[in-house]
Scaffold this motif. Structure first.
Motif, PDB file in Angstrom:
ATOM      1  N   ASP A  87     -24.036  49.043  47.774  1.00 61.93           N
ATOM      2  CA  ASP A  87     -23.029  49.973  47.603  1.00 61.93           C
ATOM      3  C   ASP A  87     -21.729  50.111  48.526  1.00 61.93           C
ATOM      4  N   LEU A  88     -22.222  49.593  49.725  1.00 64.36           N
ATOM      5  CA  LEU A  88     -21.039  49.713  50.868  1.00 64.36           C
ATOM      6  C   LEU A  88     -20.689  48.343  50.961  1.00 64.36           C
ATOM      7  N   THR A  89     -20.832  47.209  50.239  1.00 65.30           N
ATOM      8  CA  THR A  89     -20.116  46.044  50.441  1.00 65.30           C
ATOM      9  C   THR A  89     -18.697  46.127  49.531  1.00 65.30           C
ATOM     10  N   GLY A  90     -18.763  47.141  48.491  1.00 68.61           N
ATOM     11  CA  GLY A  90     -17.415  47.215  47.833  1.00 68.61           C
ATOM     12  C   GLY A  90     -17.561  47.871  46.611  1.00 68.61           C
ATOM     13  N   HIS A  91     -16.708  48.619  46.263  1.00 69.98           N
ATOM     14  CA  HIS A  91     -16.879  49.392  44.974  1.00 69.98           C
ATOM     15  C   HIS A  91     -15.728  48.722  43.707  1.00 69.98           C
ATOM     16  N   ASP A  92     -15.394  47.499  43.836  1.00 72.23           N
ATOM     17  CA  ASP A  92     -15.004  46.866  42.931  1.00 72.23           C
ATOM     18  C   ASP A  92     -15.128  45.306  43.132  1.00 72.23           C
ATOM     19  N   LEU A  93     -14.777  44.415  42.145  1.00 71.01           N
ATOM     20  CA  LEU A  93     -15.220  42.828  42.351  1.00 71.01           C
ATOM     21  C   LEU A  93     -14.374  42.468  43.424  1.00 71.01           C
ATOM     22  N   SER A 124      -5.942  36.193  45.438  1.00 73.76           N
ATOM     23  CA  SER A 124      -6.386  37.386  44.739  1.00 73.76           C
ATOM     24  C   SER A 124      -5.185  37.725  43.999  1.00 73.76           C
ATOM     25  N   GLU A 125      -5.253  37.831  42.590  1.00 74.89           N
ATOM     26  CA  GLU A 125      -4.154  38.342  41.819  1.00 74.89           C
ATOM     27  C   GLU A 125      -4.604  39.089  40.688  1.00 74.89           C
ATOM     28  N   PRO A 126      -4.090  40.008  40.203  1.00 77.90           N
ATOM     29  CA  PRO A 126      -4.689  40.841  39.013  1.00 77.90           C
ATOM     30  C   PRO A 126      -5.293  39.985  38.069  1.00 77.90           C
ATOM     31  N   GLY A 127      -6.754  40.138  37.837  1.00 82.31           N
ATOM     32  CA  GLY A 127      -7.656  39.407  37.007  1.00 82.31           C
ATOM     33  C   GLY A 127      -7.928  38.188  37.325  1.00 82.31           C
ATOM     34  N   PHE A 128      -7.606  37.552  38.704  1.00 79.38           N
ATOM     35  CA  PHE A 128      -8.040  36.268  39.221  1.00 79.38           C
ATOM     36  C   PHE A 128      -8.234  36.194  40.572  1.00 79.38           C
ATOM     37  N   LEU A 129      -9.423  35.594  40.887  1.00 81.28           N
ATOM     38  CA  LEU A 129      -9.649  35.274  42.078  1.00 81.28           C
ATOM     39  C   LEU A 129     -10.182  33.798  42.382  1.00 81.28           C
ATOM     40  N   LYS A 130      -9.744  33.256  43.548  1.00 74.97           N
ATOM     41  CA  LYS A 130     -10.410  31.956  44.025  1.00 74.97           C
ATOM     42  C   LYS A 130     -10.872  32.274  45.253  1.00 74.97           C
ATOM     43  N   PHE A 148     -21.582  35.620  40.795  1.00 74.18           N
ATOM     44  CA  PHE A 148     -20.348  36.044  40.370  1.00 74.18           C
ATOM     45  C   PHE A 148     -20.345  36.756  39.123  1.00 74.18           C
ATOM     46  N   TYR A 149     -20.888  36.039  38.099  1.00 73.72           N
ATOM     47  CA  TYR A 149     -21.133  36.707  36.724  1.00 73.72           C
ATOM     48  C   TYR A 149     -22.053  38.220  36.945  1.00 73.72           C
ATOM     49  N   GLY A 150     -22.882  38.235  37.636  1.00 72.46           N
ATOM     50  CA  GLY A 150     -23.748  39.516  37.827  1.00 72.46           C
ATOM     51  C   GLY A 150     -22.834  40.515  38.645  1.00 72.46           C
ATOM     52  N   LEU A 151     -21.915  40.155  39.301  1.00 68.98           N
ATOM     53  CA  LEU A 151     -20.845  41.061  40.101  1.00 68.98           C
ATOM     54  C   LEU A 151     -19.822  41.448  39.108  1.00 68.98           C
ATOM     55  N   ILE A 152     -19.486  40.644  38.185  1.00 67.96           N
ATOM     56  CA  ILE A 152     -18.407  40.957  37.015  1.00 67.96           C
ATOM     57  C   ILE A 152     -19.168  42.027  36.192  1.00 67.96           C
ATOM     58  N   GLU A 153     -20.326  41.846  35.938  1.00 68.36           N
ATOM     59  CA  GLU A 153     -21.199  42.724  35.008  1.00 68.36           C
ATOM     60  C   GLU A 153     -21.394  44.059  35.656  1.00 68.36           C
ATOM     61  N   ARG A 154     -21.702  44.195  37.014  1.00 64.02           N
ATOM     62  CA  ARG A 154     -21.958  45.308  37.712  1.00 64.02           C
ATOM     63  C   ARG A 154     -20.626  46.127  37.942  1.00 64.02           C
ATOM     64  N   PHE A 155     -19.294  45.662  37.949  1.00 67.23           N
ATOM     65  CA  PHE A 155     -18.108  46.376  37.787  1.00 67.23           C
ATOM     66  C   PHE A 155     -17.720  46.561  36.537  1.00 67.23           C
ATOM     67  N   GLY A 156     -18.449  46.198  35.245  1.00 66.35           N
ATOM     68  CA  GLY A 156     -18.068  46.758  34.138  1.00 66.35           C
ATOM     69  C   GLY A 156     -16.904  45.926  33.526  1.00 66.35           C
ATOM     70  N   LEU A 157     -16.821  44.543  34.050  1.00 59.51           N
ATOM     71  CA  LEU A 157     -15.669  43.832  33.701  1.00 59.51           C
ATOM     72  C   LEU A 157     -16.161  42.781  32.945  1.00 59.51           C
ATOM     73  N   ILE A 158     -15.448  41.902  32.188  1.00 53.98           N
ATOM     74  CA  ILE A 158     -15.718  40.970  31.482  1.00 53.98           C
ATOM     75  C   ILE A 158     -14.941  39.396  31.996  1.00 53.98           C
ATOM     76  N   PHE A 173     -14.536  28.418  43.865  1.00 56.75           N
ATOM     77  CA  PHE A 173     -14.785  29.012  42.354  1.00 56.75           C
ATOM     78  C   PHE A 173     -13.510  29.883  42.074  1.00 56.75           C
ATOM     79  N   GLU A 174     -13.343  29.819  40.520  1.00 56.50           N
ATOM     80  CA  GLU A 174     -11.996  30.642  40.049  1.00 56.50           C
ATOM     81  C   GLU A 174     -12.650  31.468  39.197  1.00 56.50           C
ATOM     82  N   ILE A 175     -12.357  32.876  39.451  1.00 57.29           N
ATOM     83  CA  ILE A 175     -13.066  33.992  38.476  1.00 57.29           C
ATOM     84  C   ILE A 175     -11.808  34.669  37.899  1.00 57.29           C
ATOM     85  N   ARG A 176     -12.023  34.701  36.748  1.00 60.32           N
ATOM     86  CA  ARG A 176     -10.900  35.384  35.701  1.00 60.32           C
ATOM     87  C   ARG A 176     -11.725  36.533  35.033  1.00 60.32           C
ATOM     88  N   TYR A 177     -11.326  37.582  35.315  1.00 62.00           N
ATOM     89  CA  TYR A 177     -11.678  38.784  34.803  1.00 62.00           C
ATOM     90  C   TYR A 177     -10.928  39.836  34.325  1.00 62.00           C
TER      91      TYR A 177
END
Length: 182
Positions: A87-93, A124-130, A148-158, A173-177
């Motif tokens: 919980d303390l690590t972050g409130h969003d992806l 870090s851009e809206p909807g994208f992380l490297k 990373f997929y688990g974190l996407i799910e944790r924050f209610g994202l796809i 890693f490239e993460i699109r969400y």
């Protein structure tokens, strides 16, 4: 690796296959409660043996099992003794991934001898992380993808996770969400 990882694998096997499946796994590879001590550091070969046997029982390859365990780990850690740290690590992806090294620093202080990875958000851009991933261990990229997929799910994202570049002990890693509620 670490006893807390072994405990997480045990929980995944028990959740998916039941208590008897875990007991049979313990018997086959010759482990018991002493390999499940949360704060202990164990040889990586033991962890890979546990993951490999879990994979066989789940009808997965070892790579698939690492991925599924990574996804599972986020939920498992969120409901266990690491819940407050999660919980303390972050409130969003973005903030969570940006703060992974801080989380690992606190874990490392509690577990001398641990070899924890490093994560660096390089874009870090809206909807994208490297994200750069650095580790002394090899072959855990599928586990990290699952995390990373688990974190996407944790924050209610796809979203999707791809390995853009990979070298020994390092990966990008490239993460699109996007919002999962839209």
């Amino acid at each position: 690796m670490y006893g807390m990882i072994h405990r997480g694998i045990r929980s995944m096997v028990q959740d998916k296959l039941g208590e008897d499946a875990w007991f049979a796994l313990e018997q086959k590879i010759g482990i018991g409660p002493t390999e499940l001590l949360t704060g202990m550091v164990y040889d990586d070969t033991m962890t890979i043996a546990i993951i490999s046997e879990a994979a066989a029982r789940l009808n997965l390859t070892t790579s698939e099992s690492l991925f599924e365990f990574g996804r599972y780990w986020i939920e498992y850690a969120s409901r266990g003794s690491l819940a407050s740290a999660m919980d303390l690590t972050g409130h969003d992806l973005v903030s969570f991934i940006s703060n992974l090294d801080r989380l690992h620093l606190s874990v490392g202080m509690a577990m001398p001898g641990s070899r924890l990875p490093n994560f660096n958000v390089v874009l870090s851009e809206p909807g994208f992380l490297k994200v750069e991933y650095h580790s002394q261990r090899t072959g855990l990229e599928n586990f990290v993808s699952g995390l990373f997929y688990g974190l996407i799910e944790r924050f209610g994202l796809i979203g999707e996770v791809a390995i853009a570049d990979s070298a020994t002990c390092n990966a990008v890693f490239e993460i699109r969400y996007k919002d999962g509620h839209a």
